[in-house]
Design a protein around this motif. Structure first.
Motif, PDB file in Angstrom:
ATOM      1  N   PHE A 100      -0.916  -4.074   9.399  1.00  0.00           N
ATOM      2  CA  PHE A 100      -2.204  -3.466   9.066  1.00  0.00           C
ATOM      3  C   PHE A 100      -2.164  -2.885   7.658  1.00  0.00           C
ATOM      4  N   LEU A 101      -1.053  -2.273   7.291  1.00  0.00           N
ATOM      5  CA  LEU A 101      -0.899  -1.767   5.923  1.00  0.00           C
ATOM      6  C   LEU A 101      -0.946  -2.907   4.912  1.00  0.00           C
ATOM      7  N   ASP A 102      -0.318  -4.023   5.238  1.00  0.00           N
ATOM      8  CA  ASP A 102      -0.362  -5.180   4.343  1.00  0.00           C
ATOM      9  C   ASP A 102      -1.788  -5.721   4.224  1.00  0.00           C
ATOM     10  N   LEU A 103      -2.544  -5.698   5.320  1.00  0.00           N
ATOM     11  CA  LEU A 103      -3.937  -6.155   5.287  1.00  0.00           C
ATOM     12  C   LEU A 103      -4.769  -5.303   4.340  1.00  0.00           C
ATOM     13  N   PHE A 104      -4.495  -4.009   4.285  1.00  0.00           N
ATOM     14  CA  PHE A 104      -5.219  -3.110   3.371  1.00  0.00           C
ATOM     15  C   PHE A 104      -5.056  -3.523   1.909  1.00  0.00           C
ATOM     16  N   GLY A 105      -3.969  -4.188   1.576  1.00  0.00           N
ATOM     17  CA  GLY A 105      -3.728  -4.594   0.196  1.00  0.00           C
ATOM     18  C   GLY A 105      -4.486  -5.836  -0.223  1.00  0.00           C
ATOM     19  N   ILE A 106      -5.054  -6.551   0.737  1.00  0.00           N
ATOM     20  CA  ILE A 106      -5.773  -7.790   0.424  1.00  0.00           C
ATOM     21  C   ILE A 106      -7.227  -7.447   0.107  1.00  0.00           C
ATOM     22  N   VAL A 118      10.550  -9.296  32.583  1.00  0.00           N
ATOM     23  CA  VAL A 118       9.670  -8.124  32.486  1.00  0.00           C
ATOM     24  C   VAL A 118      10.150  -7.201  31.368  1.00  0.00           C
ATOM     25  N   TRP A 119      11.446  -6.988  31.308  1.00  0.00           N
ATOM     26  CA  TRP A 119      12.002  -6.154  30.238  1.00  0.00           C
ATOM     27  C   TRP A 119      11.750  -6.774  28.867  1.00  0.00           C
ATOM     28  N   LEU A 120      11.922  -8.082  28.773  1.00  0.00           N
ATOM     29  CA  LEU A 120      11.687  -8.754  27.492  1.00  0.00           C
ATOM     30  C   LEU A 120      10.219  -8.665  27.080  1.00  0.00           C
ATOM     31  N   ILE A 121       9.323  -8.757  28.035  1.00  0.00           N
ATOM     32  CA  ILE A 121       7.901  -8.594  27.726  1.00  0.00           C
ATOM     33  C   ILE A 121       7.644  -7.195  27.188  1.00  0.00           C
ATOM     34  N   ALA A 122       8.223  -6.188  27.829  1.00  0.00           N
ATOM     35  CA  ALA A 122       8.025  -4.799  27.375  1.00  0.00           C
ATOM     36  C   ALA A 122       8.595  -4.591  25.970  1.00  0.00           C
ATOM     37  N   ILE A 123       9.775  -5.128  25.724  1.00  0.00           N
ATOM     38  CA  ILE A 123      10.382  -5.025  24.390  1.00  0.00           C
ATOM     39  C   ILE A 123       9.493  -5.719  23.365  1.00  0.00           C
ATOM     40  N   GLY A 124       8.964  -6.878  23.718  1.00  0.00           N
ATOM     41  CA  GLY A 124       8.078  -7.608  22.820  1.00  0.00           C
ATOM     42  C   GLY A 124       6.816  -6.833  22.499  1.00  0.00           C
ATOM     43  N   VAL A 125       6.223  -6.194  23.499  1.00  0.00           N
ATOM     44  CA  VAL A 125       5.010  -5.394  23.258  1.00  0.00           C
ATOM     45  C   VAL A 125       5.316  -4.238  22.314  1.00  0.00           C
ATOM     46  N   ALA A 126       6.422  -3.545  22.556  1.00  0.00           N
ATOM     47  CA  ALA A 126       6.791  -2.433  21.671  1.00  0.00           C
ATOM     48  C   ALA A 126       7.025  -2.936  20.242  1.00  0.00           C
ATOM     49  N   GLY A 127       7.736  -4.040  20.110  1.00  0.00           N
ATOM     50  CA  GLY A 127       7.981  -4.613  18.784  1.00  0.00           C
ATOM     51  C   GLY A 127       6.708  -5.083  18.115  1.00  0.00           C
ATOM     52  N   ALA A 128       5.794  -5.645  18.899  1.00  0.00           N
ATOM     53  CA  ALA A 128       4.520  -6.119  18.344  1.00  0.00           C
ATOM     54  C   ALA A 128       3.682  -4.960  17.824  1.00  0.00           C
ATOM     55  N   LEU A 129       3.708  -3.842  18.522  1.00  0.00           N
ATOM     56  CA  LEU A 129       2.945  -2.679  18.057  1.00  0.00           C
ATOM     57  C   LEU A 129       3.510  -2.147  16.743  1.00  0.00           C
ATOM     58  N   ALA A 130       4.824  -2.139  16.615  1.00  0.00           N
ATOM     59  CA  ALA A 130       5.438  -1.714  15.350  1.00  0.00           C
ATOM     60  C   ALA A 130       5.076  -2.692  14.226  1.00  0.00           C
ATOM     61  N   ALA A 131       5.177  -3.995  14.507  1.00  0.00           N
ATOM     62  CA  ALA A 131       4.838  -5.004  13.504  1.00  0.00           C
ATOM     63  C   ALA A 131       3.357  -4.919  13.127  1.00  0.00           C
ATOM     64  N   ALA A 132       2.495  -4.621  14.102  1.00  0.00           N
ATOM     65  CA  ALA A 132       1.055  -4.528  13.835  1.00  0.00           C
ATOM     66  C   ALA A 132       0.737  -3.370  12.902  1.00  0.00           C
ATOM     67  N   MET A 133       1.407  -2.243  13.096  1.00  0.00           N
ATOM     68  CA  MET A 133       1.143  -1.092  12.219  1.00  0.00           C
ATOM     69  C   MET A 133       1.488  -1.424  10.770  1.00  0.00           C
ATOM     70  N   ILE A 134       2.617  -2.071  10.566  1.00  0.00           N
ATOM     71  CA  ILE A 134       3.024  -2.428   9.207  1.00  0.00           C
ATOM     72  C   ILE A 134       2.144  -3.558   8.670  1.00  0.00           C
ATOM     73  N   VAL A 164       0.849  -1.181   0.000  1.00  0.00           N
ATOM     74  CA  VAL A 164       0.000   0.000   0.000  1.00  0.00           C
ATOM     75  C   VAL A 164       0.890   1.237   0.000  1.00  0.00           C
ATOM     76  N   SER A 165       1.960   1.197   0.789  1.00  0.00           N
ATOM     77  CA  SER A 165       2.953   2.263   0.838  1.00  0.00           C
ATOM     78  C   SER A 165       4.327   1.617   0.928  1.00  0.00           C
ATOM     79  N   ALA A 166       5.080   1.685  -0.161  1.00  0.00           N
ATOM     80  CA  ALA A 166       6.408   1.066  -0.170  1.00  0.00           C
ATOM     81  C   ALA A 166       7.319   1.683   0.885  1.00  0.00           C
ATOM     82  N   MET A 167       7.159   2.974   1.139  1.00  0.00           N
ATOM     83  CA  MET A 167       8.012   3.644   2.124  1.00  0.00           C
ATOM     84  C   MET A 167       7.734   3.110   3.535  1.00  0.00           C
ATOM     85  N   LEU A 168       6.469   2.857   3.852  1.00  0.00           N
ATOM     86  CA  LEU A 168       6.116   2.407   5.195  1.00  0.00           C
ATOM     87  C   LEU A 168       6.127   0.890   5.343  1.00  0.00           C
ATOM     88  N   ALA A 169       5.635   0.173   4.335  1.00  0.00           N
ATOM     89  CA  ALA A 169       5.469  -1.272   4.457  1.00  0.00           C
ATOM     90  C   ALA A 169       6.581  -2.065   3.792  1.00  0.00           C
TER      91      ALA A 169
END
Length: 175
Positions: free
Chosen positions: A78-84, A60-76, A12-17
């Motif tokens: 979501f862009l891929d889902l828009f293309g389907i 606890v730190w690893l859980i926090a890092i995972g949540v932050a990483g998951a939110l970043a992965a989810a945003m991208i 959907v957006s090559a720059m973002l996704a």
């Protein structure tokens, strides 16, 4: 190739996704997967060492890092889902994949806050929640694989793939 199939392969957006053939979502999911698997290893190890505080805090730190990483992965993602194209098995699979991953992220967020009450110790409840969350994450990962490898979402077309299988001309040795 149908236009709907081509649509699911293009960003959907090559720059973002990520550009065609190089999606960012699979790269980003390695952060939460690695962090959360490592967190569970820390949790299990904390059950057998005399001073588990450092492992519990690390988890606890690893859980926090995972949540932050998951939110970043989810945003991208979501862009891929828009293309389907909607109304397709691929889109329904994408929705279930997204829903499971968001549920896992919510569970790990809750797990993070649950652990704040006893920061230096891993109780049975948080440990079981981590284990159950990883099982759901594995199911979501299976569906992500189905999206890419069965339905070809964000995977280049076969003509582009064929370039990887062309043989180089033989080299001639000079005497």
């Amino acid at each position: 190739m149908t236009s709907e199939l081509d649509q699911a392969k293009r960003p959907v957006s090559a720059m973002l996704a990520g550009p065609y053939g190089h999606p960012f979502h699979p790269i980003l999911v390695t952060v939460p997967i690695g962090a959360w698997v490592s967190g569970l290893v820390f949790d299990l190890a904390a059950q057998w060492v005399p001073d588990p505080g450092f492992l519990a805090k690390g988890s606890v730190w690893l859980i926090a890092i995972g949540v932050a990483g998951a939110l970043a992965a989810a945003m991208i993602g979501f862009l891929d889902l828009f293309g389907i194209p909607t109304g397709t098995p691929a889109f329904r699979t994408g929705l279930v994949h997204m829903g499971l991953n968001l549920a896992v992220t919510a569970a790990y967020t809750a797990n993070f806050f649950w652990r704040q009450a006893d920061y230096g110790h891993v109780g049975l409840g948080p440990l079981l929640l981590s284990a159950a969350s990883l099982v759901v994450l594995a199911v979501a990962g299976y569906l992500g694989g189905k999206l890419a490898f069965r339905y070809g979402v964000r995977v280049v077309d076969e003509a582009a793939q064929a370039t990887g299988y062309q043989r180089f001309p033989p080299r001639h040795k000079e005497n």
